[in-house]
Each structure stands twice: as C-alpha cells, then as structure tokens.
Motif scaffolding. Structure first.
Motif, PDB file in Angstrom:
ATOM      1  N   GLY A  36       0.073  10.343  -1.233  1.00 30.34           N
ATOM      2  CA  GLY A  36       0.030  10.761   0.170  1.00 30.34           C
ATOM      3  C   GLY A  36      -0.255   9.578   1.084  1.00 30.34           C
ATOM      4  N   ALA A  37      -1.243   8.749   0.682  1.00 28.04           N
ATOM      5  CA  ALA A  37      -1.589   7.576   1.486  1.00 28.04           C
ATOM      6  C   ALA A  37      -0.417   6.608   1.564  1.00 28.04           C
ATOM      7  N   LEU A  83      -4.790   8.274   9.313  1.00 24.03           N
ATOM      8  CA  LEU A  83      -3.668   9.122   8.894  1.00 24.03           C
ATOM      9  C   LEU A  83      -3.492   9.089   7.378  1.00 24.03           C
ATOM     10  N   MET A  84      -3.652   7.891   6.798  1.00 21.95           N
ATOM     11  CA  MET A  84      -3.519   7.768   5.342  1.00 21.95           C
ATOM     12  C   MET A  84      -4.582   8.612   4.641  1.00 21.95           C
ATOM     13  N   ALA A 136      -2.540  -1.400   6.665  1.00 22.07           N
ATOM     14  CA  ALA A 136      -2.815  -0.257   5.791  1.00 22.07           C
ATOM     15  C   ALA A 136      -3.866  -0.582   4.738  1.00 22.07           C
ATOM     16  N   VAL A 179       2.412   7.651   3.991  1.00 20.04           N
ATOM     17  CA  VAL A 179       2.137   7.298   5.382  1.00 20.04           C
ATOM     18  C   VAL A 179       2.254   5.781   5.580  1.00 20.04           C
ATOM     19  N   LEU A 185      -3.774   4.167  11.536  1.00 27.04           N
ATOM     20  CA  LEU A 185      -2.998   4.225  10.298  1.00 27.04           C
ATOM     21  C   LEU A 185      -3.904   4.630   9.129  1.00 27.04           C
ATOM     22  N   ALA A 193      -3.665  12.282   4.921  1.00 26.56           N
ATOM     23  CA  ALA A 193      -2.550  12.610   4.028  1.00 26.56           C
ATOM     24  C   ALA A 193      -3.024  12.638   2.582  1.00 26.56           C
ATOM     25  N   ARG A 230       5.858   4.703   5.739  1.00 25.13           N
ATOM     26  CA  ARG A 230       6.643   5.229   6.853  1.00 25.13           C
ATOM     27  C   ARG A 230       6.220   4.596   8.187  1.00 25.13           C
ATOM     28  N   LEU A 231       4.910   4.380   8.365  1.00 21.74           N
ATOM     29  CA  LEU A 231       4.394   3.931   9.671  1.00 21.74           C
ATOM     30  C   LEU A 231       3.590   2.636   9.522  1.00 21.74           C
TER      31      LEU A 231
END
Lengths: 308, 357
Positions: free
Chosen positions: B102-103, B121-122, B189, B106, B118, B125, B109-110
C-alpha cells in the motif's frame, strides 16, 4: 494425464503423512498447530540421517523420531502442564524452524547420498503395476509412497476397527467420560502425539530425503499448514485425507505443468492456488453441518480430573 | 511409571508472588536455553556474551538494534489486539507485506508530493491495506465462524506471492536490466531520522501508549477482552460480537500494515517480497511473553531485537549460524509456557509414591 497424476501423488505424499499424523492427534483431542515445525525437524533429521549413515532405514527412523520428539514437547506442555494448545503449537513451529535452520546451515546445497536415493528410486509393484491407468499412476512409485498407502490403511483400521482406536476417539470426544470408564487419558494423548508427530516427521522426511535433490532451508514451505487445513477438509477421516492430499498435490504441480503447456500466466500467481484452495476448504468445511463431519467434541480442551 | 501428585488450582496469588514466580520462570528459561545451546555444542556463556556485545557494544550497534526493535514492537501491538480476543492472527507477515505494498503504491504514484503529505498518505494506505488483509479472514470468522488460524496463515503466502509477482513482473525496475528489483522510492517517500534512528521509534512509542489505553481504558477494548475471555458472557451482555471482531482485526491488521510502511520507507527504501522478515511470527512470541500487555511488550521486544542483532554478530565473530536466535527464542517461549503451570496450579508430591506400570 497419467504422468501428471503420478507426479501429483509424489507432491501429495508429504501432505498425506502430515495430514494423517495431525488427524490422529486431533482425534485424541490435541489440536497441534506445530505440524510445520515437526515436518521441518523431520526433514532435517531425515536428511542428516541419510547423509550420516547412507542408509534409508536410518533416514526414515530419524525423520520419525524428530517429529515424535517435537510432538512429545507439545504433549508434555499441553497434557502434563496444561499449556494453551494453540500457542504451544505455534511455538513448536517457531522452535522447529529455528532448529532446522541452525542444523541445516552446515548441509546447505549438499545432496542425499546415492545409496539412499537408489533405495527410493521408482519401483513398480509386480502385478499391481500392470493394471491399466491405475498401475501407472499408483504403483510405479517409490517405496516411501507405498508406506504412505499403508499408513492410510492402518490408520483407518486402527481408528475405526480396534479397541485402541475406540479409546483414542473416546478421549477426543469426551475425556471425562473416557476417564470414568478407566481409560488413561494422558497416556492416550501422549501416544497419539508420538505416533501422529512421527508421521508429520515422516512427511517432512519425504521432502528432505526424496522430494528435493539438495538440502534447502524452505523445503516444507507451508505444507504443514496445508495439512492442518486438510484435516478439516477430510472431516477427520484418513481415506478422505488421502483424496484431499491428492487434490492439493495436483494443485501444487499445476504451475509447472501449465508452463510445459506454454500457457502464459505468471508462475507466482499459479503458486497461489494451493493456498487459496486451503482457504476455500476451510470456509466450506466450517459451513457444512453434517453430523459425522464435526470435529472431536473435546478438541483443544485440556483435561483436568479436578474439574469434575 | 506413574505417580499422582496432588494438583490444585491456586487462588488469590498476590501480585508480588506472581511477579516473583514469573522472574523465576524467566531465569529458568535462560538456564534451559543454555542447556539446549550446550546440546548443540555451543558455550552458552560465550553465546549470551556475544549477543550483548553484538547488540549493545557500540553506538552503531545500539542504533541497529533499535531499528529492528521498531517493526517488532508495532507488529507485537497488532498481535496483542487480536490475541486479547483469542483471535489467532498468525497472518502478521502477510499484513506487513500488504502494508508495504500500500505504501509503495502511493510512493510510486505520487513521488513528488511534499514529504509530510506523502508520508502521511503512505501510512494511511499501508494501514488500510494491512487492515483489509486482516478483515477478509475476520469477516468470515464473524459471519460464519471460519477457523482464522489457517485462513490468516494462508493469506501470508498469497500476499508474499503477490508482491513477488509484482517484483518479477509489472513493477520490475526497467533500469535494472535482468535484476528483479522494484524502483527505489523518491527521497520524499523516505522517513526522516531522529537522534540517529528512523522516526519509527517515536511512532512505536506513541502506538504502544495508544494500544495500552485502547485495551485497558476504552469500551471497545473492554469488549474485545470480554469476547476473548468468554463469548457467552459477551453475547449475554448484548455485545455485537461480529462488529467487535471486525474492529479488533482492523486495528490489528492496520498496525501490522504500518510496519510494512516503516520498513519499506525507512529501511529498504523500496518494496520487496521479503520485507516482513519474520516479524509477524516473532511478534506472536513477544506478545505472549508480554502476557498481552502493550507496555511490557515494549521491553520484551527490545530484548528480542538484541537477540536478533546479537545473533547476526555471533555469525561473524563465533562462526555460529544466526539461526541460533530462532532456537533461543523458541526455547525461551517453551520454558515460559511450561512454567505458567506452576503459577496457575499448586503441586504437592504425594507422601508415598505409588509406582505402577
């Protein structure tokens, strides 16, 4: 097709031993989740036995003894010391994995000695192997596999046709009633663990001695857990366990076969099939409610005489 | 041979007695582990000495030890929440892998989002992916009573094969010709460091407090404990058992998913199929040793991280395979499980031993 089925039997054999072994333990009321660990110990013990003695009999005995030894630890903790069966089983798996990695380190990449491999080479059974189709699938295999057939037959007869088997089932269904009729509950559970654990060890032994040409750490690779699922699938019946093992054996070699047929699907996705199938099996078997398919009543219930 | 000692249930054991007995149990387990090591032809004093030296000997080793304690602590918290309910979640490995997936999803993608956003969001996710992976078996358990032990375990293999598939297939880094590895994360990230360790240690401390409070001070936590102790009581009290199972497993899987994010972001800086590194299994031992207490778990996990780091050091310094850590961990837990009996029950040997065959 015959060669596919014959190969499926080879892949099914380790599952078969472990499933019947776990089944015997569960019938006596012990839910031993250490199958993976006992198989690993059986695999390394079988391999070391083979490498050390060059003798197939010693290899088989070592594998059996290692599995039985692991199960004895389980029996001592859960029967005598009344520890939680689920946690003890998981610990046995962790312990077995550690021991196997530790001992196996020195044998990495070594292969099983020639005399042992020769002993477990494919041998046709005279007469039976001439039966069309069935002979080719079942009776042109190695001796280890024939032992597997015998184990299924013996386990079925023992569990359902002998006094000893009746006692064992009584202990698994209702330990206090069994105790009241004079059955030694602890003794029966210990014996079931030794024999069942030994069979799990043999299942691992097949992987260590026959299945892979060279020693590798991840020989068992989740088969112990699939065996636990197969016991549920088989509704605690050795003959159905044989059928279930065959099904999973076929699924396990499906990827390889599809590759030969040049079907373009990732090997890793095909390798998921047995695990997905095990999940489906567990879901379906808990959903059906047939009376004869229920688990032993006292499964994973420790027995205290004081509690009566 | 058979003799029948009198065994009675202990009642009213004081906290102090119980702590004393447990301390004796731990001491016994260390002695027992020493004996097992001797059985394998190793000198236990040297092994234990090397473990301490290898994990605490220099500041760098201490940082490395903390780095491996972080994922263990958080996975253990996840397992504790499930085990409190007697839901045998042995799918921690798969939940960690899916969290990392999941991380990574993200992160790939971003990659150019601002770092805090970021990373947040990671984390979200990762927790969602880990929770989802745990919720599949949880839903079947809640609705149909499906055996969760095998289900969660099989989910491990499926998750690992899925990420292996990505690693060799669609997500393979085209820049590395032939070498099956996924691309590195962008610098944004990657989790920052704080006092020489990745910031995961702060997250681990906060989560420890959170799980402790959640289980001992909130209504949901109390309900989880009741369902674990006695489903009949829970039903009688009118608790919604399926809903409790779902919440507990979402928390359990979510915590394991976060482990995946921390490992992928701070340690590997990419996604790999081996990212879980056995933490999901070791967490079962540490959770049980901590008697499902989040605060105690923190200390148990540090000791276990020392074992793991020390074992890697043993391999280099004494030439003993690092797998000895697994043997030591397994043996310790077997001894602790055994000694629990002497805490729960009182054993008096009979005056006269009757021997029968």
């Amino acid at each position: 097709m015959t060669s596919f089925l014959a190969a499926a039997i080879v892949a099914a054999t380790p599952l078969l031993f472990a499933t019947v072994g776990e089944l015997i333990m569960e019938k006596s009321g012990s839910l031993n989740l250490g199958v993976e660990g006992m198989m690993l110990m059986g695999a390394i013990a079988g391999f070391v036995g083979a490498a050390g003695s060059q003798n197939a009999g010693v290899a088989l005995l070592s594998a059996f003894a290692a599995g039985a030894g692991g199960a004895l630890i389980f029996a001592f903790l859960t029967v005598t010391l009344r520890a939680n069966q689920v946690v003890t089983g998981l610990t046995l798996t962790i312990f077995g994995t550690g021991v196997t990695k530790f001992i196996g380190n020195a044998y990495m990449g070594q292969s099983v000695p020639g005399p042992v491999r020769a002993f477990f080479a494919k041998t046709a059974v005279p007469g039976l192997s001439d039966i069309p189709f069935i002979g080719d699938v079942f009776f042109k295999q190695d001796i280890f596999i024939y032992i597997g057939y015998a184990v299924v037959a013996l386990a079925t007869v023992f569990l359902f046709k002998t006094r000893g088997g009746l006692n064992l089932r009584a202990v698994g269904e209702n330990a206090s009633a069994a105790d009241a009729t004079g059955i030694n509950v602890a003794f029966v559970r210990y014996m079931a663990c030794v024999v069942g654990g030994g069979l799990c060890g043999l299942g691992g032994g097949y992987l260590g001695i026959v299945y892979v040409p060279m020693w590798q750490v991840d020989v068992v690779n989740g088969r112990g857990w699939i065996a636990v699922a197969l016991v549920i699938f088989s509704a605690w019946n050795p003959i159905k366990a044989f059928a279930g093992s065959l099904l999973f054996g076929a699924l396990a070699i499906l990827g390889f076969t599809l590759q030969l047929m040049e079907v373009s699907i990732s090997q890793y996705l095909v390798d998921m099939f047995p695990y997905i199938a095990a999940i489906v099996v567990v879901i379906i078997s808990t959903h059906r409610n047939m009376k004869e398919d229920l688990p032993p009543m006292n499964l994973s219930v420790p027995y205290f005489r004081e509690d009566r | 041979m058979k003799f029948t000692p009198a065994i009675t249930q202990r009642t009213g054991l004081s906290t102090r007695q119980s702590v004393t007995y447990r301390a004796i149990a731990i001491l016994l387990s260390v002695v027992g582990t020493g004996l097992v090591l001797m059985l394998f032809g190793l000198n236990p004093v040297r092994v234990f000495g090397a473990i301490i030296e290898g994990s605490m000997g220099t500041p760098i080793r201490i940082h490395q030890m903390i780095n491996s304690a972080i994922p263990l602590v958080i996975s253990t918290l996840g397992i504790i929440v499930a085990f409190k309910m007697k839901f045998w979640n042995i799918g921690g490995e798969g939940q960690i892998v899916m969290g990392a997936f999941g991380a990574a999803f993200v992160a790939y993608r971003l990659p150019d989002l601002p770092q805090p956003l970021l990373l947040l969001l990671m984390a979200v996710a990762a927790a969602a992916a880990g929770a989802l992976w745990a919720l599949i078996p949880a839903a079947f358990k809640a609705k149909m009573g499906t055996n969760e032990t095998i289900f969660t375990l099989m989910m491990n293999y499926i998750a690992i094969l899925f990420v292996t598939f990505l690693q060799y297939g669609p997500w393979k880094d085209p820049a590395r010709a032939g070498f099956p590895r996924m691309p590195d994360f962008s610098p944004n990230a990657v989790l920052p460091n704080l006092f020489g360790n990745n910031i995961g240690w702060v997250i681990a401390m906060i989560l420890t407090a959170f799980v402790y409070v959640f289980l001992s001070r909130t209504k949901k936590g109390y309900e989880i404990t009741v369902v674990g102790e006695s489903p009949e009581t829970a039903r009688y009290a009118g608790m919604n058992i399926p809903a409790i199972i779902i919440v507990a497993m979402a928390v359990s899987g979510g915590l394991c998913g976060l482990v995946g994010m921390i490992q992928a972001s701070a340690i590997e800086k990419t996604l790999t199929a081996t990212i879980s590194a056995g933490y999901g299994f070791t967490a079962i031992i540490t959770a049980w040793l901590a008697r499902l207490n989040a605060i105690v778990a923190l200390f148990v996990c540090v000791v276990f991280a020392m074992l793991v780091q020390g074992a890697a050091f043993i391999q280099l310094s004494l030439g003993v395979p690092a797998a000895v850590a697994g043997v030591v961990q397994g043996t310790i837990l077997l001894f602790i499980l055994g000694s629990e009996f002497f805490i729960q029950f009182k054993v008096r040997l009979p005056e006269r031993r009757r021997r029968t065959v």
